[in-house]
Design a protein around this motif. Structure first.
Motif, PDB file in Angstrom:
ATOM      1  N   SER A   1     -26.807  27.007 -19.419  1.00  0.00           N
ATOM      2  CA  SER A   1     -27.835  27.552 -20.313  1.00  0.00           C
ATOM      3  C   SER A   1     -29.156  26.799 -20.119  1.00  0.00           C
ATOM      4  O   SER A   1     -30.219  27.390 -20.146  1.00  0.00           O
ATOM      5  CB  SER A   1     -27.367  27.501 -21.771  1.00  0.00           C
ATOM      6  N   LYS A   2     -29.086  25.492 -19.900  1.00  0.00           N
ATOM      7  CA  LYS A   2     -30.314  24.734 -19.626  1.00  0.00           C
ATOM      8  C   LYS A   2     -30.449  24.495 -18.120  1.00  0.00           C
ATOM      9  O   LYS A   2     -30.644  23.363 -17.672  1.00  0.00           O
ATOM     10  CB  LYS A   2     -30.315  23.420 -20.410  1.00  0.00           C
ATOM     11  N   GLN A   3     -30.362  25.583 -17.383  1.00  0.00           N
ATOM     12  CA  GLN A   3     -30.450  25.478 -15.921  1.00  0.00           C
ATOM     13  C   GLN A   3     -31.750  24.802 -15.490  1.00  0.00           C
ATOM     14  O   GLN A   3     -31.802  24.160 -14.441  1.00  0.00           O
ATOM     15  CB  GLN A   3     -30.349  26.875 -15.290  1.00  0.00           C
ATOM     16  N   ARG A   4     -32.794  24.956 -16.304  1.00  0.00           N
ATOM     17  CA  ARG A   4     -34.075  24.365 -15.902  1.00  0.00           C
ATOM     18  C   ARG A   4     -33.956  22.857 -15.685  1.00  0.00           C
ATOM     19  O   ARG A   4     -34.697  22.286 -14.891  1.00  0.00           O
ATOM     20  CB  ARG A   4     -35.159  24.678 -16.932  1.00  0.00           C
ATOM     21  N   LEU A   5     -32.993  22.226 -16.368  1.00  0.00           N
ATOM     22  CA  LEU A   5     -32.847  20.778 -16.186  1.00  0.00           C
ATOM     23  C   LEU A   5     -32.115  20.443 -14.876  1.00  0.00           C
ATOM     24  O   LEU A   5     -32.357  19.385 -14.281  1.00  0.00           O
ATOM     25  CB  LEU A   5     -32.131  20.158 -17.389  1.00  0.00           C
ATOM     26  N   ALA A   6     -31.271  21.351 -14.422  1.00  0.00           N
ATOM     27  CA  ALA A   6     -30.663  21.171 -13.092  1.00  0.00           C
ATOM     28  C   ALA A   6     -31.731  21.389 -12.029  1.00  0.00           C
ATOM     29  O   ALA A   6     -31.850  20.624 -11.059  1.00  0.00           O
ATOM     30  CB  ALA A   6     -29.498  22.138 -12.897  1.00  0.00           C
ATOM     31  N   SER A   7     -32.527  22.425 -12.221  1.00  0.00           N
ATOM     32  CA  SER A   7     -33.596  22.707 -11.252  1.00  0.00           C
ATOM     33  C   SER A   7     -34.613  21.576 -11.229  1.00  0.00           C
ATOM     34  O   SER A   7     -35.118  21.207 -10.161  1.00  0.00           O
ATOM     35  CB  SER A   7     -34.282  24.031 -11.599  1.00  0.00           C
ATOM     36  N   ALA A   8     -34.907  21.015 -12.406  1.00  0.00           N
ATOM     37  CA  ALA A   8     -35.862  19.895 -12.467  1.00  0.00           C
ATOM     38  C   ALA A   8     -35.326  18.696 -11.684  1.00  0.00           C
ATOM     39  O   ALA A   8     -36.095  17.985 -11.017  1.00  0.00           O
ATOM     40  CB  ALA A   8     -36.130  19.508 -13.919  1.00  0.00           C
ATOM     41  N   GLN A   9     -34.021  18.478 -11.740  1.00  0.00           N
ATOM     42  CA  GLN A   9     -33.442  17.376 -10.950  1.00  0.00           C
ATOM     43  C   GLN A   9     -33.708  17.592  -9.463  1.00  0.00           C
ATOM     44  O   GLN A   9     -34.118  16.677  -8.744  1.00  0.00           O
ATOM     45  CB  GLN A   9     -31.930  17.298 -11.175  1.00  0.00           C
ATOM     46  N   PHE A  10     -33.471  18.822  -9.004  1.00  0.00           N
ATOM     47  CA  PHE A  10     -33.742  19.129  -7.596  1.00  0.00           C
ATOM     48  C   PHE A  10     -35.214  18.901  -7.270  1.00  0.00           C
ATOM     49  O   PHE A  10     -35.559  18.376  -6.207  1.00  0.00           O
ATOM     50  CB  PHE A  10     -33.389  20.597  -7.290  1.00  0.00           C
TER      51      PHE A  10
END
Ligand SMILES: Cc1ncc(COP(=O)(O)O)c(C=O)c1O
Length: 343
Positions: free
Chosen positions: A237-246
């Protein structure tokens, strides 16, 4: 005390922490409909010099399983190396998530498949029509589980065999950063230009908290990976935080800097072990060294607080898997060498 058990035993690198902290302070849309995810797709398209579909997930097992499930029929079979993570370390997740698809392990040189090994396997199978599982996929690991690397030409030769047999080519890139950092081939040359259709791109071992991604290069999909991902509970649901890690990991080449550091330490380890007369089970080509330690060398290393996984090395030796990471230090490596050397 020094930890060589796995690059997964490392923590989170400062660049990823900074990017996470920045994104964590904001509101943003849930389920991937967010700016960091859109930017990540654009960044990876630039990095790979190709249009890509990108689906972040939290684990490499999920990325691998979704890649295979989306590109093979449920009745298909995927050829992989006998040491492949998908075969040895994923508790049949690719088969479960892939609706029953089967894995077909093939032995070959130091973790690396060869065109001859794949052709040999394909040629050895009896085709009983509808009774036989057709081989529909090839999965390669880069860097391999034995710490070796494929050149772009080697990937291309394998992909040529696969495509000649209508097989989709998947790359498990849990340590793709180490492979890019260790050689001169570009990310594009190591993937779609060499015939890779779909890959799992891992950032976790390289310094992320938990960020992996399905990256689709070609028109290879039989099923919708986005639906499959949700169906198995891997849409964050908070995919943006996975993307931010990348984003933090990729920005300014941090991913390659960290990978180069880890590779250089493994090289130092390999050379030091060779000077001590310790045989290596596999050549050191990235961030892993497999040392065949004598029993007393192993005992001294453990007594000195060195942490690593072992297997039976044969002939009374212990095979120590020594993995370096972005947070390993030269002092760690030298302490291990001193302990093994009895200094
Ligand atoms: C070659 C390889 N692929 C994939 C993975 C990812 O596994 P996980 O599901 O633990 O993130 C690993 C982790 O050890 C690995 O070594």
């Amino acid at each position: 005390v020094a930890n060589f058990a796995s690059d997964n035993n490392s923590g989170v690198c400062p660049e990823v922490m900074a990017a996470l902290a920045q994104e964590a302070g904001r509101f943003g849309p849930a389920y991937g409909d967010d700016e960091p995810s859109a930017r990540l797709t654009a960044t990876l398209a630039e990095l790979f010099e190709h249009d890509v579909q990108v689906l972040p997930v939290a684990t490499g097992t999920a990325a691998n399983s979704l890649c295979l499930a989306a590109t093979n029929p449920v009745w298909g079979g995927v050829v992989c190396h006998a040491l492949a993570h998908i075969q040895v370390d994923e508790c049949a997740a690719p088969t479960v998530i892939g609706g029953g698809l089967t894995l077909h392990p093939v032995e070959a040189d130091h973790g690396r498949l060869t065109p001859e090994a794949v052709e040999g396997f394909l040629g050895s199978r009896r085709d009983s029509g509808v009774h036989t599982v057709p081989i529909t996929g090839l999965s390669l690991t880069q860097v391999t589980e034995a710490g070796t690397r494929y050149s772009a030409d080697e990937v291309a030769a394998l992909a040529e065999v696969a495509h000649a047999h209508d097989m989709v080519v998947h790359l498990d890139g849990a340590r793709f950063a180490n492979a890019v950092a260790a050689g001169t081939d570009s990310p594009a040359e190591l993937t779609w230009r060499a015939g890779v259709d779909v890959m799992s791109l891992g950032a976790t071992k390289g310094g992320a908290l938990g960020a992996e991604a399905v990256v689709v290069f070609t028109d290879c999909l039989r099923d919708d990976p986005a639906r499959l991902r949700k169906r198995v509970g891997h849409l964050l649901s908070k995919q943006r935080l996975a993307s931010a890690q990348f984003e933090g990991w990729l920005a300014g080449g941090a991913w390659l800097r960290h990978a180069r550091h880890a590779n250089a330490l493994a090289e130092r380890l390999g050379q030091g072990l060779a000077r001590l007369g310790v045989p290596l089970a596999h050549p050191v080509q990235a961030n892993m060294a497999f040392a065949l330690l004598g029993a007393s060398q192993h005992e001294r290393a453990v007594a000195a607080g060195m942490h690593y996984y072992v297997e039976d090395g044969g002939g009374g030796r212990v095979e120590a898997r020594l993995v370096t990471s972005w947070s390993s230090t030269q002092a760690d490596v030298d302490a291990l060498l001193d302990a093994v050397g009895g200094a």
